[in-house]
Scaffold this motif. Sequence first.
Motif, PDB file in Angstrom:
ATOM      1  N   SER A   3       0.841  -1.200   0.000  1.00  0.00           N
ATOM      2  CA  SER A   3       0.000   0.000   0.000  1.00  0.00           C
ATOM      3  C   SER A   3       0.868   1.239   0.000  1.00  0.00           C
ATOM      4  N   LYS A   4       0.277   2.363  -0.357  1.00  0.00           N
ATOM      5  CA  LYS A   4       1.020   3.614  -0.403  1.00  0.00           C
ATOM      6  C   LYS A   4       1.511   4.007   0.993  1.00  0.00           C
ATOM      7  N   ALA A   5       0.683   3.792   2.016  1.00  0.00           N
ATOM      8  CA  ALA A   5       1.084   4.116   3.380  1.00  0.00           C
ATOM      9  C   ALA A   5       2.285   3.267   3.793  1.00  0.00           C
ATOM     10  N   ILE A   8       5.363   4.717   2.302  1.00  0.00           N
ATOM     11  CA  ILE A   8       5.778   5.916   3.034  1.00  0.00           C
ATOM     12  C   ILE A   8       6.441   5.524   4.342  1.00  0.00           C
ATOM     13  N   ARG A   9       5.910   4.485   5.010  1.00  0.00           N
ATOM     14  CA  ARG A   9       6.508   4.034   6.275  1.00  0.00           C
ATOM     15  C   ARG A   9       7.931   3.510   6.074  1.00  0.00           C
ATOM     16  N   ARG A  16      10.888  11.254   4.233  1.00  0.00           N
ATOM     17  CA  ARG A  16       9.493  11.658   4.416  1.00  0.00           C
ATOM     18  C   ARG A  16       9.377  13.176   4.472  1.00  0.00           C
ATOM     19  N   GLN A  47      -5.315  14.782  -5.451  1.00  0.00           N
ATOM     20  CA  GLN A  47      -4.328  13.728  -5.231  1.00  0.00           C
ATOM     21  C   GLN A  47      -3.195  14.224  -4.339  1.00  0.00           C
ATOM     22  N   ARG A  50      -4.283  14.645  -0.727  1.00  0.00           N
ATOM     23  CA  ARG A  50      -4.387  13.353  -0.045  1.00  0.00           C
ATOM     24  C   ARG A  50      -3.003  12.762   0.250  1.00  0.00           C
ATOM     25  N   GLU A  51      -2.063  12.919  -0.669  1.00  0.00           N
ATOM     26  CA  GLU A  51      -0.711  12.412  -0.430  1.00  0.00           C
ATOM     27  C   GLU A  51      -0.062  13.148   0.735  1.00  0.00           C
ATOM     28  N   GLN A  54      -1.427  11.658   3.824  1.00  0.00           N
ATOM     29  CA  GLN A  54      -0.855  10.332   4.096  1.00  0.00           C
ATOM     30  C   GLN A  54       0.530  10.453   4.717  1.00  0.00           C
ATOM     31  N   THR A  57       0.199  11.716   8.276  1.00  0.00           N
ATOM     32  CA  THR A  57      -0.334  10.673   9.140  1.00  0.00           C
ATOM     33  C   THR A  57       0.766   9.710   9.564  1.00  0.00           C
ATOM     34  N   VAL A  58       1.577   9.278   8.613  1.00  0.00           N
ATOM     35  CA  VAL A  58       2.672   8.354   8.931  1.00  0.00           C
ATOM     36  C   VAL A  58       3.688   9.036   9.842  1.00  0.00           C
TER      37      VAL A  58
END
Length: 67
Positions: A3-5, A8-9, A16, A47, A50-51, A54, A57-58
């Motif tokens: 997943s995209k998340a 990113i993690r 990041r 988009q 939202r990115e 994300q 959030t991470v």
Amino acid sequence: MASKAEDIRNLSAEERAQKLKDLRDEQFNLRFQHSTGQLENTARMRQVRREIAQVKTVMNEQVEAAE
């Protein structure tokens, strides 16, 4: 497929932060293009927003996990 998340993690904290900076720069440019009537792909604004969410959030998850 990851997943995209998850992607990113897997980035380092510096990567990041750089990704967030790049997305904010892109968001600024998109807003500027939109205001001057030059923006062709209006969906990209959503988009990018939202990115950014994300990535933030991470980043917040990582801060909370460190505490």
